[in-house]
Design a protein around this motif. Structure first.
Motif, short mmCIF file in Angstrom:
data_model
loop_
_atom_site.label_atom_id
_atom_site.label_comp_id
_atom_site.label_asym_id
_atom_site.label_seq_id
_atom_site.Cartn_x
_atom_site.Cartn_y
_atom_site.Cartn_z
N VAL A 37 8.26 -28.74 16.06
CA VAL A 37 8.63 -29.63 15.37
C VAL A 37 8.40 -31.04 15.59
O VAL A 37 8.10 -31.84 14.67
CB VAL A 37 10.37 -29.29 14.95
N ARG A 38 8.33 -31.30 16.88
CA ARG A 38 7.91 -32.81 17.39
C ARG A 38 6.71 -33.05 17.04
O ARG A 38 6.25 -34.28 16.95
CB ARG A 38 8.53 -32.82 18.85
N LEU A 88 4.89 -31.88 14.43
CA LEU A 88 4.73 -32.49 12.99
C LEU A 88 5.40 -33.45 12.82
O LEU A 88 4.93 -34.19 11.84
CB LEU A 88 5.11 -31.32 12.37
N ASN A 89 6.40 -33.89 13.69
CA ASN A 89 7.28 -35.16 13.32
C ASN A 89 7.44 -36.11 14.57
O ASN A 89 8.26 -35.89 15.32
CB ASN A 89 8.70 -34.86 12.73
N ARG A 135 8.08 -38.85 17.52
CA ARG A 135 9.22 -39.64 18.01
C ARG A 135 8.61 -40.68 19.02
O ARG A 135 8.06 -40.06 19.89
CB ARG A 135 10.55 -38.92 18.04
#
Length: 267
Positions: free
Chosen positions: A83-84, A86-87, A89
């Motif tokens: 998830v990280r 792909l997105n 932060r």
């Protein structure tokens, strides 16, 4: 548990999935240590008329449960890491570094405390937890330094995937060994054919060895049983028992003697 809380809060505050996943790993460590301590206490229960081997298997059950929890941790880490990736932060590298150093210090201390306990599968499973988390802490420290100097935030989830690989390696080993014991399979490196051939060569009084079984109560408590046909007397039986103990570390061997050419009972 204290470091787990620090890593969890710090991970959310600075957006580091590596710290959050390591906090989850810390939680399983605390759980593993708790289960192992209970198992060690239970295993001290002496044998009785309906627990003829005591409760030594409690340690194996604890090791098995610990291995399953490690697999659960791997699944969570991999999911969050993807998830990280792909997105991405933004991450505060210096804060991540300080928290990772604290986690590393605690893990290395735990490894030092548990050193030399490799013969006990239950304690070894906890030791593997500590080794895996120490390795993950090293990875997080390196990732924090890279992020601080380069702002490559994607390093954080990549390190998390590396952590999951380390955890999976140790979890598989603990599960494999504990499963062998729970299913009463032969200890690693031993089998009945090997022992039968060895006994036939060593003791000429043996005409036949059959219906042999070998299993373990715990990782370091193998047990052996067999039927044998002898040429004459039973004086060789104590010698066989002693030989099995000395060469194979078998803590208890049961030899049933038969006479004649045909096997009896269970052949």
């Amino acid at each position: 548990l204290t470091v787990m809380v620090v890593e969890l809060i710090g991970g959310f505050y600075i957006n580091s999935i590596a710290l959050i996943s390591d906090a989850g790993h810390m939680f399983t460590h605390s759980f593993a240590i708790g289960i192992s301590l209970v198992a060690i206490h239970i295993a001290k229960t002496p044998p009785c008329h309906h627990r003829t081997f005591g409760l030594y298997r409690a340690e194996i059950l604890a090791a098995f449960v610990n291995g399953l929890f490690l697999l659960l941790v791997v699944g969570v880490i991999v999911y969050e890491a993807v998830v990280r990736i792909l997105n991405p932060r933004d991450i505060m590298g210096i804060h991540m570094l300080l928290i990772a150093l604290l986690g590393l210090a605690v893990n290395l201390t735990s490894v030092y405390i548990l050193r030399g306990s490799h013969k006990d599968l239950n304690v070894r499973s906890v030791f593997y937890h500590m080794i895996a988390d120490a390795a993950s802490s090293v990875g997080i420290v390196i990732a924090a330094i890279i992020i601080f100097y380069t702002d490559w935030n994607i390093i954080d989830p990549i390190v998390s995937l590396g952590i999951s690989g380390v955890i999976l390696y140790w979890a598989w080993g603990v599960l494999r060994e504990s499963t062998r014991t729970l299913l009463e399979m032969a200890p690693a490196g031993l089998n009945t054919d090997m022992i039968i051939e060895d006994l036939m060569r060593r003791f000429p009084e043996l005409r036949r060895v059959y219906n042999a079984h070998i299993w373990s109560i715990t990782g370091d408590m193998p047990v052996f049983s067999a039927h044998v046909i002898l040429d004459d007397s039973q004086e060789v039986i104590p010698k066989i028992n002693e030989y099995l103990s000395e060469k194979y570390g078998i803590v208890e061997s049961t030899i049933q003697v038969a006479y004649g050419d045909e096997p009896c009972g269970g052949g």
